[in-house]
Design a protein around this motif. Structure first.
Motif, mmCIF file in Angstrom:
data_model
loop_
_atom_site.group_PDB
_atom_site.id
_atom_site.type_symbol
_atom_site.label_atom_id
_atom_site.label_comp_id
_atom_site.label_asym_id
_atom_site.label_seq_id
_atom_site.Cartn_x
_atom_site.Cartn_y
_atom_site.Cartn_z
ATOM 1 N N UNK A 2 12.974 -15.384 7.316
ATOM 2 C CA UNK A 2 11.832 -15.067 6.031
ATOM 3 C C UNK A 2 10.672 -14.786 6.795
ATOM 4 N N UNK A 3 9.871 -13.681 6.136
ATOM 5 C CA UNK A 3 8.484 -13.601 6.577
ATOM 6 C C UNK A 3 7.570 -14.799 6.824
ATOM 7 N N UNK A 4 7.658 -15.569 5.638
ATOM 8 C CA UNK A 4 6.803 -16.960 5.601
ATOM 9 C C UNK A 4 7.164 -17.923 6.401
ATOM 10 N N UNK A 5 8.414 -17.895 7.152
ATOM 11 C CA UNK A 5 8.804 -18.811 8.080
ATOM 12 C C UNK A 5 8.750 -18.180 9.526
ATOM 13 N N UNK A 6 8.270 -16.963 9.842
ATOM 14 C CA UNK A 6 8.092 -16.568 11.222
ATOM 15 C C UNK A 6 7.116 -17.001 11.908
ATOM 16 N N UNK A 7 7.182 -17.141 13.254
ATOM 17 C CA UNK A 7 6.093 -17.590 14.297
ATOM 18 C C UNK A 7 6.103 -19.206 14.338
ATOM 19 N N UNK A 20 8.887 -21.244 15.396
ATOM 20 C CA UNK A 20 9.910 -21.530 15.977
ATOM 21 C C UNK A 20 11.497 -21.628 15.442
ATOM 22 N N UNK A 21 11.643 -21.187 14.297
ATOM 23 C CA UNK A 21 12.860 -21.262 13.675
ATOM 24 C C UNK A 21 13.818 -20.490 14.269
ATOM 25 N N UNK A 22 13.472 -19.179 14.656
ATOM 26 C CA UNK A 22 14.425 -18.284 15.321
ATOM 27 C C UNK A 22 15.079 -18.976 16.631
ATOM 28 N N UNK A 23 13.869 -19.614 17.375
ATOM 29 C CA UNK A 23 14.584 -20.219 18.479
ATOM 30 C C UNK A 23 15.358 -21.373 18.372
ATOM 31 N N UNK A 24 15.295 -22.133 17.249
ATOM 32 C CA UNK A 24 15.951 -23.179 16.646
ATOM 33 C C UNK A 24 17.290 -22.619 16.424
ATOM 34 N N UNK A 25 17.243 -21.686 15.760
ATOM 35 C CA UNK A 25 18.394 -21.115 15.224
ATOM 36 C C UNK A 25 19.353 -20.515 16.299
ATOM 37 N N UNK A 26 18.874 -19.967 17.122
ATOM 38 C CA UNK A 26 19.275 -19.572 18.572
ATOM 39 C C UNK A 26 20.073 -20.562 19.542
ATOM 40 N N UNK A 27 19.212 -21.550 19.548
ATOM 41 C CA UNK A 27 19.880 -22.922 20.419
ATOM 42 C C UNK A 27 20.840 -23.435 19.613
ATOM 43 N N UNK A 28 20.810 -23.863 18.280
ATOM 44 C CA UNK A 28 21.629 -24.367 17.376
ATOM 45 C C UNK A 28 23.180 -23.694 17.423
ATOM 46 N N UNK A 39 24.474 -13.073 24.008
ATOM 47 C CA UNK A 39 24.173 -11.618 24.103
ATOM 48 C C UNK A 39 23.486 -11.157 22.787
ATOM 49 N N UNK A 40 22.446 -10.712 22.936
ATOM 50 C CA UNK A 40 21.674 -10.213 21.503
ATOM 51 C C UNK A 40 21.251 -8.720 21.810
ATOM 52 N N UNK A 41 21.935 -7.931 20.712
ATOM 53 C CA UNK A 41 21.288 -6.583 20.511
ATOM 54 C C UNK A 41 20.371 -6.705 19.178
ATOM 55 N N UNK A 42 19.267 -6.064 19.719
ATOM 56 C CA UNK A 42 17.998 -5.953 18.453
ATOM 57 C C UNK A 42 17.117 -4.972 18.471
ATOM 58 N N UNK A 43 16.354 -4.814 17.511
ATOM 59 C CA UNK A 43 15.397 -3.923 17.211
ATOM 60 C C UNK A 43 14.089 -4.597 17.573
ATOM 61 N N UNK A 44 13.953 -5.953 18.039
ATOM 62 C CA UNK A 44 12.836 -6.782 17.937
ATOM 63 C C UNK A 44 12.610 -7.494 19.452
ATOM 64 N N UNK A 45 12.589 -6.686 20.595
ATOM 65 C CA UNK A 45 12.712 -7.288 21.683
ATOM 66 C C UNK A 45 11.727 -8.235 22.286
ATOM 67 N N UNK A 46 10.552 -7.961 21.970
ATOM 68 C CA UNK A 46 9.461 -8.861 22.272
ATOM 69 C C UNK A 46 9.705 -10.390 21.848
ATOM 70 N N UNK A 47 10.538 -10.854 20.813
ATOM 71 C CA UNK A 47 10.977 -12.208 20.502
ATOM 72 C C UNK A 47 11.702 -12.755 21.521
ATOM 73 N N UNK A 55 14.923 -23.377 -0.542
ATOM 74 C CA UNK A 55 14.970 -21.800 -0.311
ATOM 75 C C UNK A 55 15.523 -21.605 1.075
ATOM 76 N N UNK A 56 16.490 -20.534 1.130
ATOM 77 C CA UNK A 56 16.848 -19.973 2.262
ATOM 78 C C UNK A 56 15.517 -19.193 3.228
ATOM 79 N N UNK A 57 15.382 -19.829 4.253
ATOM 80 C CA UNK A 57 14.071 -19.254 5.046
ATOM 81 C C UNK A 57 14.911 -18.550 6.375
ATOM 82 N N UNK A 58 15.989 -18.829 6.819
ATOM 83 C CA UNK A 58 16.577 -18.372 8.010
ATOM 84 C C UNK A 58 18.023 -18.322 8.190
#
Length: 119
Positions: free
Chosen positions: A58-63, A65-73, A84-92, A35-38
């Motif tokens: 995906x909501x089930x994959x949040x928290x 480290x997947x986002x950090x991994x995708x950003x790095x990769x 550079x990142x333009x976002x509505x979720x600044x805290x992340x 399944x696609x999770x990110x």
């Protein structure tokens, strides 16, 4: 993508495929049990500048480290010195040590241009 509000990516499969594989675009997809999770799309000149066009987790994959991994990769594969990142979720991103900066987006409509026809 539709569930996350990214309806422009779900309206036309052919156009979406061309956008995600266009020159200068690096698109990565994360799978878990088939399944696609990110997903991330990074636009880059390959040498200095890169920016995130899309990052979805995906909501089930949040928290986890997947986002950090995708950003790095994404930056690693796209090339560039900064992301550079333009976002509505600044805290992340602040948790990752990102500095805050303002961003703007002008649409074709804002600039008085017609929406290009699907080819």
């Amino acid at each position: 993508m539709t569930a996350e509000g990214w309806t422009e990516y779900s309206a036309d499969d052919e156009r979406t495929c061309r956008a995600l594989t266009a020159p200068g675009a690096t698109t990565l997809v994360a799978l878990a049990d088939g399944d696609v999770v990110g997903a991330i799309q990074v636009q880059s000149d390959g040498l200095i500048q890169a920016h995130v066009s899309m990052l979805l987790i995906a909501p089930t994959a949040r928290g986890m480290g997947l986002g950090s991994t995708l950003l790095r990769d994404g930056l690693e594969r796209a090339g560039g010195l900064q992301l550079d990142i333009r976002t509505r979720t600044e805290g992340n991103y602040e948790r990752l040590g990102a500095s805050r900066s303002s961003g703007f987006r002008l649409t074709r409509e804002n600039l008085g241009l017609a929406t290009p026809a699907a080819e």
